[in-house]
Design a protein around this motif. Structure first.
Motif, mmCIF file in Angstrom:
data_model
loop_
_atom_site.group_PDB
_atom_site.id
_atom_site.type_symbol
_atom_site.label_atom_id
_atom_site.label_comp_id
_atom_site.label_asym_id
_atom_site.label_seq_id
_atom_site.Cartn_x
_atom_site.Cartn_y
_atom_site.Cartn_z
ATOM 1 N N GLY B 481 -29.546 -15.676 9.670
ATOM 2 C CA GLY B 481 -29.192 -15.281 8.308
ATOM 3 C C GLY B 481 -30.034 -14.133 7.766
ATOM 4 O O GLY B 481 -29.499 -13.230 7.116
ATOM 5 N N LEU B 484 -28.652 -11.054 9.251
ATOM 6 C CA LEU B 484 -27.349 -10.722 8.658
ATOM 7 C C LEU B 484 -27.524 -10.118 7.264
ATOM 8 O O LEU B 484 -26.846 -9.158 6.898
ATOM 9 N N GLU B 504 -19.803 -11.221 0.950
ATOM 10 C CA GLU B 504 -20.409 -11.748 2.178
ATOM 11 C C GLU B 504 -21.910 -11.968 1.989
ATOM 12 O O GLU B 504 -22.471 -12.971 2.426
ATOM 13 N N ARG B 507 -22.463 -15.059 -0.025
ATOM 14 C CA ARG B 507 -22.143 -16.279 0.715
ATOM 15 C C ARG B 507 -23.250 -16.605 1.720
ATOM 16 O O ARG B 507 -23.722 -17.740 1.796
ATOM 17 N N THR B 508 -23.686 -15.592 2.457
ATOM 18 C CA THR B 508 -24.752 -15.807 3.442
ATOM 19 C C THR B 508 -26.053 -16.170 2.737
ATOM 20 O O THR B 508 -26.778 -17.072 3.169
ATOM 21 N N LEU B 511 -26.122 -19.780 1.711
ATOM 22 C CA LEU B 511 -26.298 -20.679 2.851
ATOM 23 C C LEU B 511 -27.752 -20.691 3.320
ATOM 24 O O LEU B 511 -28.337 -21.752 3.560
ATOM 25 N N VAL B 512 -28.343 -19.504 3.450
ATOM 26 C CA VAL B 512 -29.722 -19.414 3.938
ATOM 27 C C VAL B 512 -30.660 -20.116 2.952
ATOM 28 O O VAL B 512 -31.557 -20.861 3.355
ATOM 29 N N ARG B 514 -30.055 -22.567 0.933
ATOM 30 C CA ARG B 514 -29.875 -24.011 0.815
ATOM 31 C C ARG B 514 -30.122 -24.759 2.116
ATOM 32 O O ARG B 514 -30.599 -25.892 2.092
#
Lengths: 261, 574
Positions: B481, B484, B504, B507-508, B511-512, B514
């Motif tokens: 992540g 990215l 994007e 979103r990434t 995620l990273v 959490r």
């Protein structure tokens, strides 16, 4: 209603029992509840690195394979948003390595691939990293193809905890991490790994493969052609079987091979 | 216990790197044999820490900080051009190698670098020119102008901790005859919370460690201040080391430890000798060693020096590093208070926390708790740097407003402030009335100011690259992540991004934040997330207004082919 005297956790609304010392993953597997995972294998110390088994406990994100079960935990597991996060994590694992399923001997037996299918992954989504990693084909019976390594460290742990050896380790940092071999030359041939070590067979992807046993089971009749990755006793199936499931009703014993431990 | 063990793997590798300029395959085998460690462990450690190299570096090995406050990559390029070398490539005669490194904690000293591990500050075009001459004539670094290596304290405002220097032994004498419970109550009553940023109650941490069943326990001081823009521990280590060691000893007394460790970041190696001298003086004065002050209590302190890994500021990664392993954060629980160094209950405290603890047991909890706010007692040392007239150390009672700090530092036309470093918060003018406190804006001490002349997107890019470089790579979300996020933000910064790319990134980033294993991953997306929240127009202005731009830029991808064929004409472009 939960019985205050009984030790239970609740996963997706279902109350399940647990014993002291169990993780959420342990309790879930015992209750036949599947939580997606790659770096976890019952019997080996939990690792918590792949993060596929991420669940929300009372709203907080935790790895179920490392988090001790505690009475009163309300756990979200099989939800659309968690599976979406897991799909993204699976895509990350695909694009950071070089995974070419159609030409990989492990296809159909690969847990990464099976989880991709299970989570409805249709593409890698992110741009490929195309890392350059070394293949070690020095060993007579084993090949180490780092292109497919997902850093789950199952081989590292299996070697230490089951085989009583110390054949593998992870070196480097960040995306430069790679599997290394603990031998004087760093090559597999000079290590003390043997074909019947658990470390030689535990790789969930095609990074550690047995030579001379390619494509013995035809595509279409491999592990995940016949089983779903979400079968909770699958770890037992894969690890403990002395012959391939495909041959269960046949008399011929397989000699070693990818599936036997 | 040797105060600085020459047999510790990190120290052995450092000594080898200094002498041979890299760690060869052969060296890894020899060191593994000599230290009775698995060869793969030595290899893994060598390849984990940024200051160890697997290919030869130059006899003059220069690492320029790439921090927004103490870095200046234009000067780095000037030196590269002057000596005709490329970044990251050692010259063929083995004379020179030039690379970048993360913040080296000299943010109040302007452009800075490490030269063969030694810190040089206040770099200028003129100094770079002279440096080029000295390198060309192969003048040893020991003969370079000493003024280049001067590092001051730059204390601009003193408070509870900085106004006085404790007499060595004062706090230990103050606790003589008092029970562990009494001392613990004093610390707990003061309301002291960890100064590293997380703000865990120090009294509770000590108590949990003391009450964990074990035959031995450890005190570890986290002096790995790697958060870009932070340099407050540098001042405490430089001028208040006695107080720090006293705080560690008090902690040892409370929890029942007989050994402490100071984990010093590799960038601060220049202070090692002075710290070891202080330890020796304390031993001679009976303040360390067997039977401290005749109380029957044994306690000693050893120093372990890191080697360029931000992640080792995470307490369990730091413990791994002391245990001669790569700095990979452990699974929690168990927490270090029950299972830390070598599996024993361990207190890991920040430098500033331990210095405060020494003051509290000497002066009593009222001295401390009357300062600060309801939920944030005492004072906080801030490392102020960036676009301001007076960079340096400011000690304020908790509760001070951002605006007050900006005024005191002489900052004008401020566009944004990064508080708590890249892992902290990026705030704009609308938040300058907020307060520095655990209940408002918490910080480990970094306070970086950016005025309106700065390209804030480039700053966010710098921070995002920092996390990509420092991610340990253990867990998937952070390992992949952070790369990215770096690639995605680079695409936006280079003018190729679209609205889709912003989605994007969001979103990434979510995620990273959490799903990562430790605090590094959880905070790594902060610069992008705060940037998009507070300064969305900066991103918007850089976007292509079309549906989609491919990730794969065909023309850019031909660059290697153009370079190999020595062509750059129109026909070689798309």
């Amino acid at each position: 209603m939960s019985d205050p005297m009984k030790k239970t956790i609740i996963i997706d609304g279902v109350e399940i029992p647990f014993e002291e010392g169990q993780t959420i993953m342990d309790a879930a597997l015992a209750a036949d509840i599947y939580i997606p995972h790659l770096c976890h294998k019952p019997g080996l110390s939990p690792h918590g690195s792949c993060k596929l088994c991420t669940v929300d406990v009372n709203g907080r994100a935790v790895s179920s394979c490392t988090m001790p079960a505690e009475a009163g935990q309300e756990i979200a597991n099989n939800t659309a948003s968690l599976n979406e996060a897991r799909k993204t994590i699976t895509q990350m694992l695909f694009i950071e390595g070089n995974h070419l399923c159609p030409s990989c001997e492990k296809t159909g037996d690969c847990t990464l691939q099976a989880i991709g299918y299970h989570l409805g992954m249709l593409d890698g989504h992110f741009p490929q990293f195309y890392p350059r990693r070394e293949v070690d084909a020095s060993h007579g019976s084993l090949v180490l193809d780092r292109d497919r390594c997902i850093m789950c460290e199952l081989c590292v742990r299996a070697s230490r905890e089951c085989d009583g050896k110390d054949v593998f380790a992870i070196s480097g940092r960040g995306t430069k991490r790679q599997l290394v071999v603990n031998s004087p030359t760093g090559r597999l041939v000079d290590s003390d790994i043997e074909l019947d070590d658990m470390a030689a067979h535990i790789c969930p992807v095609g990074a550690i493969l047995i030579k001379d046993h390619g494509y013995e089971v035809p595509i279409g009749r491999r592990t995940f052609d016949l089983h779903s990755v979400s079968e909770t006793d699958l770890d037992e199936v894969i690890l403990k079987k002395t012959k391939h499931h495909d041959q269960e009703h046949e008399t011929a014993e397989k000699e070693g091979g990818v599936y036997g431990v | 216990m040797t105060p600085y063990s020459s047999e510790h793997l990190l120290h052995v590798l450092h000594a080898h790197q200094q002498r041979f300029h890299y760690i060869s395959d052969q060296a890894i085998c020899e060191i593994a044999t000599r230290l009775h460690l698995p060869r793969a462990q030595v290899e893994a450690v060598t390849e984990f820490y940024a200051f160890f190299h697997r290919s030869p570096r130059g006899r003059f090995d220069i690492l320029f900080s790439n921090c927004t406050s103490c870095g200046n990559l234009t000067l780095m390029q000037q030196l590269c051009d002057r000596l005709n070398v490329c970044m990251d490539q050692t010259s063929s005669d083995g004379l020179i190698s030039i690379s970048q490194t993360s913040c080296i904690g000299m943010c109040d000293h302007g452009a800075s670098a490490l030269i063969n591990g030694l810190t040089v500050t206040s770099l200028s075009e003129q100094i770079i020119e002279e440096m080029g001459n000295l390198i060309e004539s192969e003048t040893p670094v020991s003969a370079w102008p000493t003024s280049w290596f001067q590092i001051g304290n730059n204390i601009r405002k003193e408070g509870l901790l900085l106004t006085e220097a404790l007499e060595p032994g004062a706090a230990l004498k103050a606790i003589a005859g008092r029970s562990s419970d009494e001392i613990l109550n004093e610390i707990t009553a003061s309301g002291l919370k960890g100064r590293g940023g997380a703000g865990f109650s120090t009294g509770l941490k000590w108590k949990l460690c003391r009450d964990a069943a074990s035959d031995s326990r450890y005190v570890v001081c986290n002096a790995d201040e790697g958060e870009p823009g932070t340099f407050k521990d540098r001042i405490l280590l430089n001028s208040h080391a006695d107080t720090l060691f006293e705080g560690m000893t008090v902690c040892g007394k409370v929890i029942g430890a007989s050994q402490g460790y100071l984990y010093l970041r590799g960038e601060y190696r220049y202070m090692l000798d002075a710290l070891l001298t202080t330890l020796q003086n304390r031993r001679e004065a009976g303040l360390l060693g067997n039977n401290v002050l005749g109380s029957g209590f044994d306690f000693d302190i050893a120093v372990v020096v890191g080697a360029g890994a931000y992640i080792c500021g995470e307490e369990s990664a730091l413990i791994e590093s002391i245990e001669e392993k790569p700095g990979i954060p452990r699974i929690r629980p168990p927490f270090p208070v029950t299972s830390g160094l070598w599996g024993k209950p361990t207190v890991v405290n920040n430098v500033e926390t331990l210095v405060a603890a020494a003051g509290i047991v000497l002066h009593g909890h009222h001295w401390f708790e009357t300062s600060g706010t309801w939920q944030s007692k005492g004072s906080k040392l801030l490392s102020v740097s960036g676009d301001c007239a007076r960079a340096g150390i400011y000690e304020y009672p908790f509760g001070v407003t951002v605006a007050q700090i900006l005024e005191d530092a002489g900052a004008e036309d401020v566009q944004a402030v990064q508080i708590g470093g890249p892992a902290g918060r990026l705030i704009g003018a609308e938040s300058f009335t907020n307060h520095i406190a655990f209940e408002d804006i918490a910080t480990g001490g970094s306070f970086m100011i950016f005025d309106t002349s700065r390209d804030l997107l480039a700053v966010i890019g710098n921070f995002t690259h920092f996390f990509d470089h420092e991610s340990c790579g253990f867990c998937t979300p952070c390992r992949v992540g952070t790369t990215l996020l770096k690639n995605g933000l680079d695409k936006v910064c280079s003018g190729h991004g679209t609205a889709h790319d912003i989605d994007e990134l969001q979103r990434t980033a979510a995620l990273v934040s959490r799903r990562s294993h430790c605090g590094l991953g959880m905070t790594a997306p902060n610069p992008i997330r705060d940037g998009l929240k507070v300064f969305p127009q900066l991103f918007e202005a850089r976007l292509l207004h079309q549906e989609m731009e491919p990730e794969f830029n065909l023309d850019a991808s031909l660059e290697e082919a153009r370079s190999l064929t020595n062509r750059d004409d129109a026909e070689a472009h798309l």
